[in-house]
Design a protein around this motif. Structure first.
Motif, PDB file in Angstrom:
ATOM      1  N   PRO A  13       0.803  -1.226   0.000  1.00 36.48           N
ATOM      2  CA  PRO A  13       0.000   0.000   0.000  1.00 36.48           C
ATOM      3  C   PRO A  13       0.834   1.274   0.000  1.00 36.48           C
ATOM      4  N   THR A  14       1.929   1.303   0.743  1.00 37.87           N
ATOM      5  CA  THR A  14       2.714   2.541   0.793  1.00 37.87           C
ATOM      6  C   THR A  14       3.393   2.814  -0.537  1.00 37.87           C
ATOM      7  N   PHE A  15       3.881   1.780  -1.199  1.00 39.90           N
ATOM      8  CA  PHE A  15       4.506   1.976  -2.510  1.00 39.90           C
ATOM      9  C   PHE A  15       3.470   2.410  -3.535  1.00 39.90           C
ATOM     10  N   PHE A  16       2.310   1.783  -3.527  1.00 41.31           N
ATOM     11  CA  PHE A  16       1.262   2.098  -4.488  1.00 41.31           C
ATOM     12  C   PHE A  16       0.768   3.526  -4.312  1.00 41.31           C
ATOM     13  N   ILE A  17       0.549   3.955  -3.089  1.00 37.94           N
ATOM     14  CA  ILE A  17       0.081   5.319  -2.823  1.00 37.94           C
ATOM     15  C   ILE A  17       1.149   6.337  -3.202  1.00 37.94           C
ATOM     16  N   SER A  18       2.399   6.062  -2.865  1.00 36.31           N
ATOM     17  CA  SER A  18       3.463   7.006  -3.222  1.00 36.31           C
ATOM     18  C   SER A  18       3.646   7.069  -4.736  1.00 36.31           C
ATOM     19  N   TYR A  19       3.467   5.959  -5.426  1.00 34.70           N
ATOM     20  CA  TYR A  19       3.564   5.962  -6.884  1.00 34.70           C
ATOM     21  C   TYR A  19       2.422   6.769  -7.499  1.00 34.70           C
ATOM     22  N   LEU A  20       1.213   6.602  -6.992  1.00 40.90           N
ATOM     23  CA  LEU A  20       0.082   7.382  -7.493  1.00 40.90           C
ATOM     24  C   LEU A  20       0.290   8.875  -7.255  1.00 40.90           C
ATOM     25  N   LEU A  21       0.811   9.246  -6.094  1.00 39.78           N
ATOM     26  CA  LEU A  21       1.098  10.651  -5.811  1.00 39.78           C
ATOM     27  C   LEU A  21       2.166  11.194  -6.750  1.00 39.78           C
TER      28      LEU A  21
END
Length: 93
Positions: A13-21
């Motif tokens: 989740p943290t990688f996915f959210i940071s990638y989306l940002l």
């Protein structure tokens, strides 16, 4: 083993959210730079008209009237002929 030994997974989740940002911020910055091009339908034409000297306003108004044609021509040349005009303006240094 520590968690830093493994590469990050896209499903974390943290990688996915940071990638989306990251993608969202990059897209916003590219669109903002594109919007500042000094052609009529874009906001850069109003900025150009605001900072241009008074004796240049007649030239700026003529460019604003031809702005959509210039913008479409630049985009078509960029993609079809491979000149990469837009890419050079708003692309990475």
């Amino acid at each position: 083993m520590p968690l830093t030994m493994y590469p990050p997974s896209i499903f974390e989740p943290t990688f996915f959210i940071s990638y989306l940002l990251y993608v969202g911020l990059t897209l916003n910055l590219v669109l903002a730079m594109f919007n500042l091009l000094p052609f009529s339908p874009l906001d850069g034409s109003a900025l150009l008209a605001g900072i241009a000297p008074k004796n240049w306003l007649h030239i700026v108004r003529k460019v604003q009237m031809a702005g959509p044609i210039i913008l479409i021509t630049v985009i078509v040349l960029d993609f079809l002929l491979g000149y990469r005009i837009v890419s050079q303006i708003i692309g990475p240094p």
